[in-house]
Design an enzyme around this catalytic site. Structure first.
Site, PDB file in Angstrom:
ATOM      1  N   SER A 212       0.846  -1.190   0.000  1.00 53.22           N
ATOM      2  CA  SER A 212       0.000   0.000   0.000  1.00 53.22           C
ATOM      3  C   SER A 212       0.888   1.249   0.000  1.00 53.22           C
ATOM      4  O   SER A 212       1.667   1.439  -0.931  1.00 53.22           O
ATOM      5  CB  SER A 212      -0.964  -0.042   1.193  1.00 53.22           C
ATOM      6  OG  SER A 212      -1.989   0.901   1.032  1.00 53.22           O
ATOM      7  N   GLU A 330      -9.267  -6.089  -3.324  1.00 51.49           N
ATOM      8  CA  GLU A 330      -8.699  -4.891  -2.702  1.00 51.49           C
ATOM      9  C   GLU A 330      -9.749  -3.975  -2.073  1.00 51.49           C
ATOM     10  O   GLU A 330      -9.587  -3.485  -0.945  1.00 51.49           O
ATOM     11  CB  GLU A 330      -7.915  -4.078  -3.747  1.00 51.49           C
ATOM     12  CG  GLU A 330      -6.687  -4.759  -4.329  1.00 51.49           C
ATOM     13  CD  GLU A 330      -5.454  -4.612  -3.467  1.00 51.49           C
ATOM     14  OE1 GLU A 330      -5.558  -4.108  -2.329  1.00 51.49           O
ATOM     15  OE2 GLU A 330      -4.373  -5.014  -3.935  1.00 51.49           O
ATOM     16  N   HIS A 424      -7.680  -5.930   0.778  1.00 47.99           N
ATOM     17  CA  HIS A 424      -6.445  -5.145   0.809  1.00 47.99           C
ATOM     18  C   HIS A 424      -5.604  -5.519   2.029  1.00 47.99           C
ATOM     19  O   HIS A 424      -6.087  -5.471   3.156  1.00 47.99           O
ATOM     20  CB  HIS A 424      -6.815  -3.658   0.860  1.00 47.99           C
ATOM     21  CG  HIS A 424      -5.655  -2.714   0.775  1.00 47.99           C
ATOM     22  ND1 HIS A 424      -4.975  -2.480  -0.389  1.00 47.99           N
ATOM     23  CD2 HIS A 424      -5.069  -1.929   1.709  1.00 47.99           C
ATOM     24  CE1 HIS A 424      -4.024  -1.581  -0.177  1.00 47.99           C
ATOM     25  NE2 HIS A 424      -4.067  -1.240   1.103  1.00 47.99           N
TER      26      HIS A 424
END
Length: 542
Positions: A212, A330, A424
């Site tokens: 990320s 995600e 995610h």
């Protein structure tokens, strides 16, 4: 506030000093005493810079002078100041970590007999706003068990790490400001280069890795001139190559970094930077959060010379092997990124056709109206993470570098029951092997042979890439390099090599980015689908 400000949970690394013996490392920076247990040495909370407090707030980090004597390194350093999430998410910690501005520290895991071992440097995520190198999920022990020296780093966050402002630029010999968190990362890598041999690591074989915002940082480091030569391979998990603000000019429909900083200063009621330096850090963070300040790196011509897409297009990024990928689900844990869904499928299709013009048919083929809620999740996922992952490996392969792509598409009962299939960051406990160190809201991973096998495979692939630039795993299929067949590794029930990832996905998103960049007044980020502005016309070079 940007939606992914709560992407990490600060769960402290487990340690048991009662079962560990002291361990000494004599580094050029100074001597530290950590711990050794079961053939593993650990050193926590090693400072790599002076505390960025007082007049050092919003300045490039200052290397810490060599210390005398033996510095204890058995306890984690404090997290950098950050807001505490008020939202209930899968990422919530059991409790927030202790915080301080004196937070520029790093942690080391090293096999007791390591000598010239490959080095893996972990950069945590959290939207440049939250996160902590000491989060339990990031325990580097199992990667170190595979022969690596693992380092995790803290860096300044939020308004304390990324604020640009005309006064700060005037203080700089280069006339720039902001990007202090990135400069922290570069100084930490410099510390690794100069000191890691004392822990058994090889400074000529360093891999940077992040997820990320950590993967965003990996891309920044690959394009930043001061970072070149400090690392030799890169791993980017769920990176997002979206529009960056320019330091001094409004571009792509976004205000300049300096104008955002001026807005924050004025709306805090501060007379200038001196007054802001005098503010208590927690009060400053909370006040900036109320103003919806969102940290971002600025294109300043020095630390970040250009938009990331431009740097990679011009082949000016680091010429190194790369492993990159993203997760099937995600956006399932980031639904705040989505606009309000339309009432009907017909409304969805009408909006897409109105916004995408000549690209509408291509968009609807990939993201059809028949199940438009799922299409909205997929379209946002691909515009941020899918397109970025494939672009990274395509660009590195075009430089003649080995490049490897993956799709994490693995689920288990508690995750799938919660509607969070491959969400995610859900790959992290697998590739760190930290099933037992997750937050209270994280779907519990069952202790089965299937889940353990997946974790062992990912640990092997990641560790071997860090060591050699080629991912391999015991008793698992070979991972083909990305090439003309768009090869990738599909982590579903088991790892399986495949080709032609999501046909049409990359081409469409590349076209959208290219048109928006050419027109110059639209960002390319999560303004996708029914949230998209009217698509610019076909442009030269797109």
């Amino acid at each position: 506030m940007r939606p992914w400000l709560v992407l990490t949970a600060a769960i402290l690394l487990a340690s048991n000093p009662a079962q560990a013996a002291p361990s000494i490392a004599k580094a050029p920076a100074g001597t530290v005493q950590g711990s050794e247990s079961a053939g593993m040495r650990t050193f926590f909370g090693i400072p790599y810079a002076e505390p960025p407090v007082g007049n050092l707030r919003w300045r490039p980090p200052v290397p810490l002078a060599k210390w005398d004597g033996v510095r204890p390194a058995t306890e984690l350093g404090k997290a950098c100041f950050q807001p505490t999430s008020k939202l209930a998410t899968v990422y919530n910690p059991a409790s927030p970590p202790p915080m301080s501005e004196d937070c520029l520290t790093l942690n080391v895991w090293a096999p007791a007999k390591a000598k010239k071992a490959p080095v893996l440097v972990w950069i945590h995520g959290g939207a440049l706003q939250t996160g902590f190198s000491g989060e339990g999920t990031y325990n580097g022990g199992k990667l170190a068990d595979r022969g690596l020296v693992v380092v995790s780093i803290n860096y300044r966050l939020g308004v304390l790490g990324w604020l640009a402002h005309p006064e700060l630029s005037a203080e700089s010999k280069d006339g720039i400001s902001g990007n202090y968190g990135l400069l922290d990362q570069i100084l930490a890598l410099r510390w690794v280069h100069d000191n890691i041999a004392a822990f058994g690591g090889d400074p000529s074989n360093v891999t940077i890795m992040g997820e990320s915002a950590g993967a965003l940082s990996v891309m920044f480091l690959m394009q930043s001139p001061p970072a070149q030569g400090l690392f030799h391979k890169a791993i980017a998990q769920s990176a997002y190559m979206i529009t960056m603000p320019d330091l001094k000019r409004d571009t792509f429909g976004q205000p300049s970094g300096e104008s955002v900083g001026t807005y924050v200063q004025q709306h805090l009621g501060a007379s200038g930077i001196a007054a802001m330096r005098a503010m208590e850090p927690k009060a400053l963070l909370e006040a900036a959060a109320k103003l919806n300040y969102s940290p971002w790196a600025s294109v300043d011509g020095k630390i970040l010379p250009d938009q990331t897409v431009n740097t990679f297009d011009q082949k000016k990024q680091s010429r190194i092997p790369m492993l990159a990928g993203f997760n099937q689900g995600e956006i399932r844990s980031l639904t705040i990124l989505l606009p309000t869904a339309p009432a009907t499928a017909a409304d969805y299709e009408k909006e897409i056709r109105a916004r995408y013009g000549d690209l509408a048919d291509a968009f609807l083929k990939l993201y059809p109206a028949t199940d438009y809620r799922e299409s909205m999740l997929a379209a946002t996922r691909d515009s941020l993470y899918g397109w970025t992952a494939e672009r990274l490996v395509r660009d590195q392969a075009a430089l003649g570098q080995r490049a490897y792509l993956y799709l994490f598409d693995h689920g288990y009962p508690a995750m799938d029951k919660a509607g969070l299939h491959a969400f995610h960051a859900s790959e992290l406990p697998y590739m760190f092997g930290t099933f037992d160190k997750l937050g209270p809201n994280w779907p519990k991973i069952p202790a089965t042979a299937t889940e353990q096998s997946m974790s062992e495979a990912m640990l092997d692939y990641w560790a071997s890439f860090a060591a050699t630039g080629k991912p391999t795993a015991k008793n698992q299929p070979a991972w083909p390099a990305y090439g003309a067949t768009r090869s990738f590794m599909h982590f579903a029930s088991t790892p399986q090599p495949a080709s032609e990832l999501m046909p049409g996905m990359f081409k469409l998103n590349e076209e959208v980015m290219c048109r928006r960049r050419a027109q110059g007044n639209q960002p390319w980020n999560w303004n996708v689908g029914i949230a998209s502005p009217s698509m610019p016309p076909k442009a030269a070079g797109c």
